[in-house]
Scaffold this motif. Structure first.
Motif: not given
Length: 121
Positions: A26-48
């Motif tokens: 499908g059609r997408i534009s900018s993208m990113g990676w996030f991560r979530q460790a056990p017991g933690e909130e999801r956090e930003f890693v990288a974007a392009i």
């Protein structure tokens, strides 16, 4: 409807490397990676950005992780080097419909199912 499928996660020793891939349909534009460790909130890693000309990183991964994309394949990558135990998490690919990148989770409309990355010390 956009679908994102991550791959490339696994178990690696501290100091090792992994490359994550995220294939989009499908059609997408900018993208990113996030991560979530056990017991933690999801956090930003990288974007392009859509063009790949602009990237941004969390301070914790700068100099170790590299985000890139191949628009011909509709795929974004996350090269992770010098991995540490604190990088252990489920990594999520995300996409938005704007060309500029973003580190804000609520600005991403589409999400993958996640891929587990485990770094052993």
């Amino acid at each position: 409807q956009v679908q994102l499928v991550e791959s490339g996660g696994g178990l690696v020793q501290s100091g090792g490397s992994l490359r994550l891939s995220c294939a989009a349909s499908g059609r997408i534009s900018s993208m990113g990676w996030f991560r979530q460790a056990p017991g933690e909130e999801r956090e930003f890693v990288a974007a392009i950005s859509w063009s790949g000309g602009m990237t941004s990183y969390a301070e914790s991964v700068k100099g170790r992780f590299t985000i890139s994309r191949d628009n011909a394949k509709n795929t974004v990558y996350l090269q992770m080097n010098s991995l540490k135990s604190e990088d252990t998490a489920v990594y999520y690919c995300a996409a938005r419909t704007y060309t500029a990148n973003s580190n804000r989770e609520n600005e991403y409309r589409y999400w993958g199912q996640g891929t587990q990355v485990t770094v052993s010390s």
